[in-house]
Write an enzyme that holds these catalytic residues in place. Structure first.
Site, PDB file in Angstrom:
ATOM      1  N   GLU A  78       4.822  -9.278  15.259  1.00 51.94           N
ATOM      2  CA  GLU A  78       4.109 -10.086  16.638  1.00 51.94           C
ATOM      3  C   GLU A  78       4.547 -11.199  17.091  1.00 51.94           C
ATOM      4  OE1 GLU A  78       0.087 -10.189  19.008  1.00 51.94           O
ATOM      5  OE2 GLU A  78      -0.190  -9.065  16.773  1.00 51.94           O
TER       6      GLU A  78
ATOM      7  N   ARG B 226       0.862  -1.261   0.581  1.00 52.36           N
ATOM      8  CA  ARG B 226      -0.096  -0.014   0.024  1.00 52.36           C
ATOM      9  C   ARG B 226       1.397   1.697   0.167  1.00 52.36           C
ATOM     10  NH1 ARG B 226      -3.007  -3.537   2.843  1.00 52.36           N
ATOM     11  NH2 ARG B 226      -1.684  -2.920   4.827  1.00 52.36           N
TER      12      ARG B 226
END
Length: 177
Positions: free
Chosen positions: A96, A59
Site C-alpha cells: 500500500e 501463517r
C-alpha cells in the site's frame, strides 16, 4: 464451511482503525477446527499431481507444512528478503505504501513442478501474486492457491485469476475489510 468460519475470531481496529482483522489463532487452538481445515485441503488436493507445497511466511507455513506431510510431498518456505541462508531467487511486489521482496531457495523448485501455494488468507493479492510469479520464474506450474479465508471485497482472488490464470480455493469468506 461454517464450522471453520465460526472458529475464526474478528478483532476490530487491528492493526489500525477501520480494519477487521480475521485471526486464525483461535481456529488453530481448536483441535476440531484445525483437523477440519487441514482435512479439507488434503481431500481437495490428494491425487491432483502436486509435487510440492509452498507456504508464504508465516501463517502459510502453519497450514502448508502439515498439508505437505499429509500429501507426501516436500514443503517450500517463501520468506521475506534476507531470511533464507542459501542461494535465493527474489520477487519484488507493491505494498500500500511502498515495496517489499519475497524469496525462495533457488534449488527448491524445478521446471515441471506442480506446486500448491498456501496462505491463511487472500486480501488484495499482492503477496500471493508475487509468490506465484516467483514460482513460475523457476519453471513451476501453480495449478491453484489454497487459503483458509478469502476477503472478496478486496479483490485479490479475482485479480490472481484474471492476471495469472490461477484459481483460488478458500474454505470460507468474510465480507468487508
Amino acid at each position: 464451511m461454517s464450522i471453520v468460519k465460526s472458529k475464526i475470531r474478528t478483532i476490530p481496529d487491528y492493526p489500525r482503525k477501520g480494519i477487521l482483522f480475521r485471526d486464525i489463532t483461535s481456529l488453530l487452538l481448536d483441535p476440531e477446527g484445525l483437523a477440519l481445515t487441514i482435512g479439507t485441503f488434503v481431500d481437495r488436493y490428494t491425487g491432483k499431481g502436486i509435487t510440492k507445497v509452498a507456504g508464504i511466511e508465516a501463517r502459510g507455513f502453519i497450514i502448508g507444512a502439515p498439508l505437505a506431510f499429509q500429501l507426501g510431498v516436500g514443503f517450500i518456505p517463501i520468506r521475506k528478503k534476507g531470511k533464507l541462508p542459501s542461494e535465493t531467487v527474489s520477487q519484488e511486489y507493491d505494498l500500500e505504501y511502498g515495496k517489499d521482496v519475497i524469496e525462495i531457495h533457488k534449488d527448491s523448485v524445478f521446471p515441471g513442478d506442480r506446486i500448491l501455494l498456501m496462505d491463511d488468507l487472500i486480501a488484495t493479492g499482492g503477496t500471493m501474486i508475487a509468490a506465484v510469479q516467483l514460482l513460475q520464474k523457476l519453471g513451476a506450474e501453480v495449478p491453484e492457491v489454497g487459503v483458509i479465508i478469502d476477503l472478496p471485497d478486496l479483490g485479490g482472488a479475482t485479480k490472481l485469476n484474471k492476471d495469472l490464470g490461477v484459481n483460488v480455493f478458500s474454505i470460507c469468506e468474510f465480507e468487508g475489510h
